[in-house]
Each structure stands twice: as structure tokens, then as C-alpha cells.
Design a protein around this motif. Structure first.
Motif, PDB file in Angstrom:
ATOM      1  N   UNK A  28       0.842  -1.196   0.000  1.00 16.25           N
ATOM      2  CA  UNK A  28       0.000   0.000   0.000  1.00 16.25           C
ATOM      3  C   UNK A  28       0.878   1.246   0.000  1.00 16.25           C
ATOM      4  N   UNK A  29       1.923   1.230   0.793  1.00 16.68           N
ATOM      5  CA  UNK A  29       2.840   2.364   0.842  1.00 16.68           C
ATOM      6  C   UNK A  29       3.460   2.601  -0.535  1.00 16.68           C
ATOM      7  N   UNK A  30       3.834   1.516  -1.232  1.00 11.62           N
ATOM      8  CA  UNK A  30       4.386   1.613  -2.581  1.00 11.62           C
ATOM      9  C   UNK A  30       3.350   2.214  -3.533  1.00 11.62           C
ATOM     10  N   UNK A  31       2.122   1.774  -3.408  1.00 15.32           N
ATOM     11  CA  UNK A  31       1.017   2.298  -4.219  1.00 15.32           C
ATOM     12  C   UNK A  31       0.867   3.800  -3.973  1.00 15.32           C
ATOM     13  N   UNK A  32       0.907   4.207  -2.728  1.00 14.54           N
ATOM     14  CA  UNK A  32       0.736   5.620  -2.364  1.00 14.54           C
ATOM     15  C   UNK A  32       1.871   6.502  -2.886  1.00 14.54           C
ATOM     16  N   UNK A  33       3.070   5.937  -3.024  1.00  9.48           N
ATOM     17  CA  UNK A  33       4.219   6.701  -3.519  1.00  9.48           C
ATOM     18  C   UNK A  33       4.233   6.807  -5.033  1.00  9.48           C
ATOM     19  N   UNK A  34       3.344   6.076  -5.703  1.00  7.45           N
ATOM     20  CA  UNK A  34       3.304   6.170  -7.151  1.00  7.45           C
ATOM     21  C   UNK A  34       3.729   4.905  -7.856  1.00  7.45           C
ATOM     22  N   UNK A  35       3.840   3.831  -7.170  1.00  8.14           N
ATOM     23  CA  UNK A  35       4.091   2.520  -7.741  1.00  8.14           C
ATOM     24  C   UNK A  35       5.469   2.438  -8.396  1.00  8.14           C
ATOM     25  N   UNK A  36       6.282   1.574  -7.865  1.00  9.95           N
ATOM     26  CA  UNK A  36       7.609   1.336  -8.412  1.00  9.95           C
ATOM     27  C   UNK A  36       8.007  -0.092  -8.071  1.00  9.95           C
ATOM     28  N   UNK A  37       8.600  -0.770  -9.013  1.00  6.41           N
ATOM     29  CA  UNK A  37       9.047  -2.143  -8.787  1.00  6.41           C
ATOM     30  C   UNK A  37      10.444  -2.149  -8.195  1.00  6.41           C
ATOM     31  N   UNK A  38      10.754  -3.209  -7.483  1.00  8.65           N
ATOM     32  CA  UNK A  38      12.043  -3.310  -6.803  1.00  8.65           C
ATOM     33  C   UNK A  38      13.221  -3.203  -7.766  1.00  8.65           C
ATOM     34  N   UNK A  39      13.066  -3.682  -8.973  1.00  9.82           N
ATOM     35  CA  UNK A  39      14.192  -3.698  -9.905  1.00  9.82           C
ATOM     36  C   UNK A  39      14.450  -2.354 -10.574  1.00  9.82           C
ATOM     37  N   UNK A  40      13.600  -1.368 -10.307  1.00 13.31           N
ATOM     38  CA  UNK A  40      13.739  -0.057 -10.924  1.00 13.31           C
ATOM     39  C   UNK A  40      13.867   1.051  -9.885  1.00 13.31           C
ATOM     40  N   UNK A  41      14.418   2.163 -10.326  1.00 12.51           N
ATOM     41  CA  UNK A  41      14.341   3.410  -9.587  1.00 12.51           C
ATOM     42  C   UNK A  41      13.345   4.257 -10.358  1.00 12.51           C
ATOM     43  N   UNK A  42      12.312   4.717  -9.689  1.00 15.03           N
ATOM     44  CA  UNK A  42      11.254   5.465 -10.364  1.00 15.03           C
ATOM     45  C   UNK A  42      11.313   6.925  -9.952  1.00 15.03           C
ATOM     46  N   UNK A  43      11.396   7.788 -10.940  1.00 12.93           N
ATOM     47  CA  UNK A  43      11.405   9.230 -10.709  1.00 12.93           C
ATOM     48  C   UNK A  43      10.212   9.813 -11.454  1.00 12.93           C
ATOM     49  N   UNK A  44       9.305  10.408 -10.694  1.00 16.74           N
ATOM     50  CA  UNK A  44       8.104  10.973 -11.297  1.00 16.74           C
ATOM     51  C   UNK A  44       8.100  12.488 -11.172  1.00 16.74           C
ATOM     52  N   UNK A  45       7.967  13.170 -12.321  1.00 14.25           N
ATOM     53  CA  UNK A  45       7.747  14.618 -12.321  1.00 14.25           C
ATOM     54  C   UNK A  45       6.325  14.901 -11.870  1.00 14.25           C
TER      55      UNK A  45
END
Length: 149
Positions: free
Chosen positions: A66-83
Motif C-alpha cells: 500500500x505504501x508503494x502504491x501511495x508513492x506512485x508505484x515502483x518495482x524493486x528492480x527499478x528506480x522510479x522518478x516521477x515529475x
């Protein structure tokens, strides 16, 4: 999320795995100051790659998901940067990049909606190899408790 990861990595589609999926994730947040997004429990995910149904899978969604969902969804194998990162009031809007462990960057845009017991996420982007990608993840909560296994 594992299903979406398999879908998107299949056929050189290593960049986008949501759904989220992921990918994706679900649970009511334990922090009283935050608004409720999705609830923990047993969830069923249905994934399509373009118009093609890829499969259905069940996942036990825990608070960390849920915390991952709230942050904007990112998989463990990636670094996700959202503008753009909006997960509130039943709406999801994400725009940014996913970078894999080899430093390859893939642009991604995702839009969708959620309730405490369901969500839909439409993902558009390119793989780290530059191949256009479109995927849809629809999920619904089956029960408040997870099944064993």
C-alpha cells in the motif's frame, strides 16, 4: 506486481512492470493523517498488454505494498522518478522515468483510478530498448485476509 513484471519483461519489455501493478499494490494506510487508498488483503490482478489479455494472478497485499502504491508505484528492480505523482481522491496520475539496474532509462506515463477495493491503471511508455509499450492492470480485492501460499 510480479505478473505485470513478467508481462512487461517478456519480449524485451523490461522497462514497465506495474503494475503495476503492479503494478501494483494495495492497502489502507495505517497513518491517520493520510487518506485511505487501497486496503490490504487478497487481490486478483488482470493484465492486458495492449488489447491482448496476458493473464490473471492473485497477490497478498500488505501494508508495504500500500505504501508503494501511495508513492506512485515502483518495482524493486527499478528506480522510479516521477515529475508528476498524484495518488489521491480516487485518481492516479504518474509521469516520469524508470531506470533499471544497468542505468537504462525508460519514460512512463500512467493514469488510472482506485477505490479501497479496486483499481485500474493504464500504462504507456517505452521499454529501456525504446519499444513502445501499452499495458492495463485491473485489480480487485477478494478478501480482507490472504490465503496461505
Amino acid at each position: 506486481m510480479r505478473l505485470l513484471a513478467r508481462v512487461l519483461t517478456a519480449g524485451a519489455l523490461t522497462a514497465a512492470s506495474l503494475a503495476a501493478a503492479g503494478a501494483a499494490s494495495s492497502v489502507a494506510t495505517a497513518k491517520p493523517a493520510q487518506a485511505e487508498t487501497i486496503l490490504t488483503g487478497q487481490w486478483e490482478y488482470n493484465t492486458r498488454f495492449g488489447p491482448i489479455p496476458i493473464g490473471s494472478d492473485q497477490h497478498c497485499i500488505k501494508q508495504v505494498d500500500v505504501d508503494n502504491f501511495n508513492r506512485g508505484i515502483c518495482l524493486k528492480r527499478y528506480t522510479c522518478d516521477y515529475d508528476t505523482r498524484v495518488v489521491q481522491d480516487g485518481k492516479i496520475a504518474l509521469k516520469g522515468t524508470w531506470t533499471d539496474k544497468k542505468g537504462r532509462v525508460a519514460p512512463v506515463t500512467a493514469k488510472g483510478s482506485y477505490t479501497p477495493e479496486s483499481f485500474r491503471l493504464n500504462v504507456n511508455g517505452k521499454t529501456v530498448n525504446g519499444i513502445p509499450m501499452v499495458a492495463t492492470v485491473e485489480a480487485k480485492r477478494l478478501s480482507a485476509t490472504c490465503t496461505a501460499g
